[in-house]
Design an enzyme around this catalytic site. Structure first.
Site, PDB file in Angstrom:
ATOM      1  N   TYR A 275       1.781  -1.058   4.164  1.00 35.35           N
ATOM      2  CA  TYR A 275       0.978  -0.654   3.006  1.00 35.35           C
ATOM      3  C   TYR A 275       0.304   0.700   3.186  1.00 35.35           C
ATOM      4  CZ  TYR A 275      -3.481  -2.012   5.240  1.00 35.35           C
ATOM      5  OH  TYR A 275      -4.570  -2.092   6.064  1.00 35.35           O
TER       6      TYR A 275
ATOM      7  N   ASP B 230     -14.106  -3.329   7.282  1.00 35.51           N
ATOM      8  CA  ASP B 230     -12.853  -2.711   6.843  1.00 35.51           C
ATOM      9  C   ASP B 230     -13.052  -1.196   6.754  1.00 35.51           C
ATOM     10  OD1 ASP B 230     -10.042  -3.355   5.552  1.00 35.51           O
ATOM     11  OD2 ASP B 230     -11.034  -2.076   4.074  1.00 35.51           O
TER      12      ASP B 230
ATOM     13  N   TYR C  44      -7.162   5.974   1.705  1.00 33.15           N
ATOM     14  CA  TYR C  44      -5.998   5.921   2.606  1.00 33.15           C
ATOM     15  C   TYR C  44      -5.259   7.253   2.616  1.00 33.15           C
ATOM     16  CZ  TYR C  44      -6.522   0.829   2.813  1.00 33.15           C
ATOM     17  OH  TYR C  44      -6.998  -0.432   3.017  1.00 33.15           O
TER      18      TYR C  44
ATOM     19  N   HIS D 147      -9.563 -11.805   7.299  1.00 29.97           N
ATOM     20  CA  HIS D 147     -10.041 -10.434   7.150  1.00 29.97           C
ATOM     21  C   HIS D 147     -11.409 -10.338   6.485  1.00 29.97           C
ATOM     22  CE1 HIS D 147      -9.840  -6.121   6.832  1.00 29.97           C
ATOM     23  NE2 HIS D 147      -9.939  -6.169   5.509  1.00 29.97           N
TER      24      HIS D 147
END
Length: 327
Positions: A164, A109, A241, A306
């Site tokens: 998101y 990730d 992010y 995931h």
């Protein structure tokens, strides 16, 4: 398993101006390079517990930090302190603090993105890489070419303003969804495949008692994640992010660079990252190999989502072991 279960040891290391909580397993590796594991969002060193046990039992020294903003590691207040350059710097600082010149690297990730950046910026530090979930995607990692689009705009155009990654950009918005008071519930939802990729997290205070966990996850494991995020909150990880556009811009000097580290890539066929537009053709039909010339193998695991290193723990561990054993 080979041998007894490996003991997990914990310590704090000063690296790159922050304190990093590090979990370790195994001995000195009997002359083998150490394996460093980089976790994603919203995760911890604990995401690698199965791989650490498996590989330590086979003679490797395993090192898994809580990365910047997570768990027992420093979480600076400034959003700008969570760029990929800071986090790569943390990893290099950790290697220096531990006296590790070159290592095997494993990412998942966001940890996979950091691993790609590390292999671009400091390839001399990495002997070989096993990356999971997130392929090397130049268009969202590096500003390259006159028609380049910022990654947040790229995702907004594809998935809309409720996606998101787009929602996470405004400070405070994601924090309402990812409340520390609901940390255990949030972790249970996320780990079991209810990640809020488009719609907001459900405003449900507690999960139903009869919601079963998948066979690969226990209540005690959910409790571990939940107890840590209750204390720390999720802002540190969310701030990663908020630096996607900054990373893209600052990485522009590497616009033409290739990843020149021997690499194996593993992804579940149910992972949301394996369903980005065009990604399967890119991964399987030569585009990925062009960007990562030493890509030796792509493994697509059927029925995996995931959190592949937890869902298919032994299978992923064996893939890592088989690849690194060649070096």
């Amino acid at each position: 398993m080979a041998g007894a279960a490996a003991e997990i040891r914990h310590r704090t290391v000063e690296a790159n101006g922050i304190s990093m909580h590090v979990a370790e397993a195994g001995g000195d590796g009997n002359g083998r390079p150490a394996i460093v594991f980089l976790h994603g969002f919203p995760e911890l060193w604990y995401s690698w517990r199965h791989q650490m046990e498996y590989l330590a039992a086979r003679g490797y020294r395993c090192v898994a930090p809580d990365l910047r903003g997570y768990g027992g590691t420093t979480a600076p207040p400034e959003v700008s302190a969570y760029s990929a350059f800071h986090i790569v710097g943390d990893v290099v600082g950790l290697l220096n603090a531990l006296g590790l010149d070159k290592v095997f690297l494993v990412g998942h990730d966001w940890g996979a993105l950091i691993a790609w950046y590390l292999c671009l910026f400091r390839p001399e530090k990495v002997i070989a890489l096993v990356n999971t979930s997130v392929a090397f995607m130049r268009q969202i990692m590096i500003r390259a070419g006159p028609d380049a689009v910022k990654p947040t705009e790229y995702f907004r155009r594809i998935y809309g303003p409720t996606y998101y990654i787009v929602r996470f950009q405004e400070p405070g918005v994601a924090e309402k969804e990812f409340s520390p008071a609901k940390a255990r519930y949030i972790m249970k939802q996320v780990l079991t495949g209810h990640f809020p990729d488009k719609a907001p997290m459900p405003e449900k205070p507690e999960p139903a008692d009869d919601e079963p966990l998948p066979s690969w996850l226990t209540e005690a494991e959910v409790d571990y994640f939940g107890s840590v995020f209750e204390k720390t909150g999720f802002t540190g990880g969310i701030n990663w992010y908020r630096n996607m556009d900054r990373n893209w811009e600052q990485a522009a000097p590497w616009a033409d660079a290739k990843v020149t580290v021997p690499t194996k890539f593993i992804v579940g066929d149910g992972d949301l990252t394996y369903h980005y537009p065009g990604i399967q053709d890119y991964i399987n039909k030569g585009g990925f190999k062009a960007e990562v010339p030493l890509l030796e193998d792509v493994v697509v695991i059927p029925g995996a989502g995931h959190f592949i290193q937890q869902e298919k723990a032994d299978e992923v561990s064996k893939h890592i072991y088989d690849f690194f054993a060649k070096f």
